[in-house]
Design a protein around this motif. Structure first.
Motif, PDB file in Angstrom:
ATOM      1  N   SER A  50       0.917  -1.081  -0.005  1.00 14.55           N
ATOM      2  CA  SER A  50      -0.028   0.128   0.067  1.00 14.55           C
ATOM      3  C   SER A  50       0.841   1.302   0.064  1.00 14.55           C
ATOM      4  N   ARG A  51       0.202   2.432  -0.197  1.00 17.64           N
ATOM      5  CA  ARG A  51       0.999   3.495  -0.360  1.00 17.64           C
ATOM      6  C   ARG A  51       1.474   4.143   1.091  1.00 17.64           C
ATOM      7  N   SER A  52       0.564   3.519   2.072  1.00 21.19           N
ATOM      8  CA  SER A  52       1.160   3.961   3.415  1.00 21.19           C
ATOM      9  C   SER A  52       2.507   2.991   3.949  1.00 21.19           C
ATOM     10  N   LEU A  53       2.337   1.729   3.349  1.00 28.26           N
ATOM     11  CA  LEU A  53       3.155   0.739   3.993  1.00 28.26           C
ATOM     12  C   LEU A  53       4.558   1.290   3.038  1.00 28.26           C
ATOM     13  N   ARG A  54       4.310   1.665   1.653  1.00 27.90           N
ATOM     14  CA  ARG A  54       5.476   2.187   0.933  1.00 27.90           C
ATOM     15  C   ARG A  54       6.335   3.336   1.705  1.00 27.90           C
ATOM     16  N   ARG A  55       5.567   4.307   2.075  1.00 30.18           N
ATOM     17  CA  ARG A  55       6.175   5.445   2.681  1.00 30.18           C
ATOM     18  C   ARG A  55       6.768   4.964   4.021  1.00 30.18           C
ATOM     19  N   ASP A 148      10.677 -10.368  -0.883  1.00 31.88           N
ATOM     20  CA  ASP A 148      11.576 -10.022  -1.762  1.00 31.88           C
ATOM     21  C   ASP A 148      12.671 -11.060  -1.972  1.00 31.88           C
ATOM     22  N   ARG A 149      13.254 -11.490  -0.656  1.00 28.51           N
ATOM     23  CA  ARG A 149      14.420 -12.337  -0.320  1.00 28.51           C
ATOM     24  C   ARG A 149      13.930 -13.607  -1.105  1.00 28.51           C
ATOM     25  N   LEU A 150      12.631 -14.182  -0.893  1.00 28.62           N
ATOM     26  CA  LEU A 150      12.420 -15.576  -1.693  1.00 28.62           C
ATOM     27  C   LEU A 150      12.386 -15.394  -3.115  1.00 28.62           C
ATOM     28  N   ARG A 151      12.004 -14.013  -3.422  1.00 24.13           N
ATOM     29  CA  ARG A 151      11.939 -14.072  -5.020  1.00 24.13           C
ATOM     30  C   ARG A 151      13.328 -14.175  -5.644  1.00 24.13           C
ATOM     31  N   GLN A 152      14.136 -13.324  -4.672  1.00 26.12           N
ATOM     32  CA  GLN A 152      15.728 -13.251  -5.329  1.00 26.12           C
ATOM     33  C   GLN A 152      16.275 -14.567  -5.267  1.00 26.12           C
ATOM     34  N   ALA A 153      15.939 -15.249  -4.227  1.00 28.40           N
ATOM     35  CA  ALA A 153      16.662 -16.768  -3.872  1.00 28.40           C
ATOM     36  C   ALA A 153      15.998 -17.634  -4.877  1.00 28.40           C
ATOM     37  N   GLY A 154      15.170 -17.518  -5.407  1.00 28.06           N
ATOM     38  CA  GLY A 154      14.554 -18.666  -6.535  1.00 28.06           C
ATOM     39  C   GLY A 154      13.508 -19.678  -5.889  1.00 28.06           C
ATOM     40  N   PHE A 155      12.705 -19.087  -4.847  1.00 28.78           N
ATOM     41  CA  PHE A 155      11.494 -19.878  -4.141  1.00 28.78           C
ATOM     42  C   PHE A 155      10.575 -19.602  -5.107  1.00 28.78           C
ATOM     43  N   THR A 156       9.410 -20.495  -5.164  1.00 29.02           N
ATOM     44  CA  THR A 156       8.350 -20.587  -5.914  1.00 29.02           C
ATOM     45  C   THR A 156       7.030 -20.518  -5.098  1.00 29.02           C
ATOM     46  N   ALA A 196      21.339 -16.526   0.305  1.00 33.93           N
ATOM     47  CA  ALA A 196      22.179 -16.032  -0.886  1.00 33.93           C
ATOM     48  C   ALA A 196      21.923 -14.683  -1.113  1.00 33.93           C
ATOM     49  N   PRO A 197      20.612 -14.142  -1.207  1.00 32.99           N
ATOM     50  CA  PRO A 197      20.449 -12.778  -1.440  1.00 32.99           C
ATOM     51  C   PRO A 197      21.023 -11.886  -0.391  1.00 32.99           C
ATOM     52  N   ALA A 198      21.151 -10.601  -0.784  1.00 34.56           N
ATOM     53  CA  ALA A 198      21.721  -9.427   0.115  1.00 34.56           C
ATOM     54  C   ALA A 198      20.492  -8.718   0.627  1.00 34.56           C
ATOM     55  N   THR A 199      20.447  -8.082   1.909  1.00 30.24           N
ATOM     56  CA  THR A 199      19.242  -7.477   2.219  1.00 30.24           C
ATOM     57  C   THR A 199      19.135  -6.014   1.205  1.00 30.24           C
ATOM     58  N   PRO A 200      18.133  -5.845   0.625  1.00 29.81           N
ATOM     59  CA  PRO A 200      18.128  -4.592  -0.178  1.00 29.81           C
ATOM     60  C   PRO A 200      17.941  -3.284   0.412  1.00 29.81           C
ATOM     61  N   THR A 201      18.235  -2.413   0.025  1.00 29.37           N
ATOM     62  CA  THR A 201      17.942  -0.981   0.624  1.00 29.37           C
ATOM     63  C   THR A 201      16.561  -0.881   0.502  1.00 29.37           C
ATOM     64  N   ALA A 202      16.166   0.099   1.051  1.00 29.50           N
ATOM     65  CA  ALA A 202      14.360   0.554   0.992  1.00 29.50           C
ATOM     66  C   ALA A 202      14.072   0.691  -0.550  1.00 29.50           C
ATOM     67  N   GLN A 203      14.978   1.537  -0.886  1.00 28.55           N
ATOM     68  CA  GLN A 203      14.683   2.157  -2.500  1.00 28.55           C
ATOM     69  C   GLN A 203      14.723   0.904  -3.400  1.00 28.55           C
ATOM     70  N   ILE A 206      11.544  -1.310  -3.011  1.00 23.97           N
ATOM     71  CA  ILE A 206      10.224  -0.545  -3.333  1.00 23.97           C
ATOM     72  C   ILE A 206      10.106  -0.677  -4.877  1.00 23.97           C
ATOM     73  N   GLN A 207      11.277  -0.421  -5.542  1.00 26.91           N
ATOM     74  CA  GLN A 207      11.679  -0.478  -6.819  1.00 26.91           C
ATOM     75  C   GLN A 207      11.106  -2.056  -7.556  1.00 26.91           C
ATOM     76  N   ARG A 208      11.752  -2.878  -6.936  1.00 35.89           N
ATOM     77  CA  ARG A 208      11.442  -4.416  -7.318  1.00 35.89           C
ATOM     78  C   ARG A 208      10.075  -4.652  -7.004  1.00 35.89           C
ATOM     79  N   MET A 209       9.342  -4.320  -5.878  1.00 34.46           N
ATOM     80  CA  MET A 209       7.929  -4.461  -5.558  1.00 34.46           C
ATOM     81  C   MET A 209       6.948  -3.681  -6.590  1.00 34.46           C
ATOM     82  N   THR A 210       7.364  -2.606  -6.892  1.00 38.99           N
ATOM     83  CA  THR A 210       6.676  -2.048  -8.025  1.00 38.99           C
ATOM     84  C   THR A 210       6.646  -2.518  -9.514  1.00 38.99           C
ATOM     85  N   GLN A 211       7.818  -3.061  -9.647  1.00 39.90           N
ATOM     86  CA  GLN A 211       7.790  -3.879 -10.892  1.00 39.90           C
ATOM     87  C   GLN A 211       7.192  -4.867 -11.084  1.00 39.90           C
TER      88      GLN A 211
END
Length: 213
Positions: A50-55, A148-156, A196-203, A206-211
């Motif tokens: 949501s917008r509030s969670l994104r903020r 996000d971590r599950l996506r980057q790590a190859g989980f389905t 395996a994945p590194a913890t992303p920055t907030a930016q 959000i960018q990956r979630m938005t995509q």
């Protein structure tokens, strides 16, 4: 005939068969197995931010850590009036964590653990067990970083067991038991690495979630 002792290996076999353990209460030593007719999952490409969670995420008021206080996350998850986490279940997940199968995503405010989620990884399936929040949206933030971590790590598959209003608001859905078992079978054949994945920055998050949302 005496039931076999509940061990970490037996617990992993249960997850691979589509069932999971619960207790009626913290002080109840008995454990029973659950295989819901309607299963909750959170599609990894369907997380709703949501917008509030994104903020709130972009404010970066919390620190995100992985597997630094697994036991603390489980204790906080069990610290409620009604819980299915008894001492036996707590000890089993701690053993799974030590063996590299159970993981925690943690939300910290300085040196205080204020939110988090934990679960079990097996193949490309992650079995989300519980989450907690001691600050506004802390559990939602933990879940966003988990997805996000599950996506980057190859989980389905992200199994949430049941669906609550909280999970539904974030994109969780219910599927039939038969559908779940098909997805589980496929996920168990996937090679994924939670660490395996590194913890992303907030930016970055959000960018990956938005995509993908």
């Amino acid at each position: 005939m005496t039931a076999p002792a509940l061990t970490p290996d037996l617990l992993l076999q249960a997850y691979a068969s589509g069932i999971f353990p619960m207790s009626e209460a913290r002080d109840d030593p008995e454990i029973f197995w659950v295989d819901p007719r309607q299963r909750g999952i959170l599609p990894l490409d369907g997380f709703h931010i949501s917008r509030s969670l994104r903020r709130r995420i972009l404010k970066e008021q919390f620190q995100i850590r992985v597997n630094t206080d697994f036991a603390g996350v489980v204790r906080h998850c069990a610290d409620r009036e009604e819980t299915w986490i008894n001492d036996t279940i707590f000890d089993l997940y701690e053993q799974l964590h030590q063996r590299g199968f159970a993981h925690s995503i943690e939300v910290w405010d300085g040196e205080e653990l204020v939110g988090g989620s934990y679960g079990v990884a097996l193949g490309g399936a992650f079995f989300g067990e519980s989450m907690f929040s001691r600050r506004t949206d802390a559990s939602k933030i933990a879940l966003a970083y988990l997805v996000d971590r599950l996506r980057q790590a190859g989980f389905t598959l992200l199994d949430t067991q049941f669906i609550t209003d909280h999970l539904a608001s974030l994109g969780g859905i219910e599927i039939s038991r038969a559908d779940y078992h098909v997805r589980l079978s496929n996920a168990l054949n996937v090679v994924a690495d939670f660490d395996a994945p590194a913890t992303p920055t907030a930016q970055e998050l959000i960018q990956r979630m938005t995509q993908t949302s």
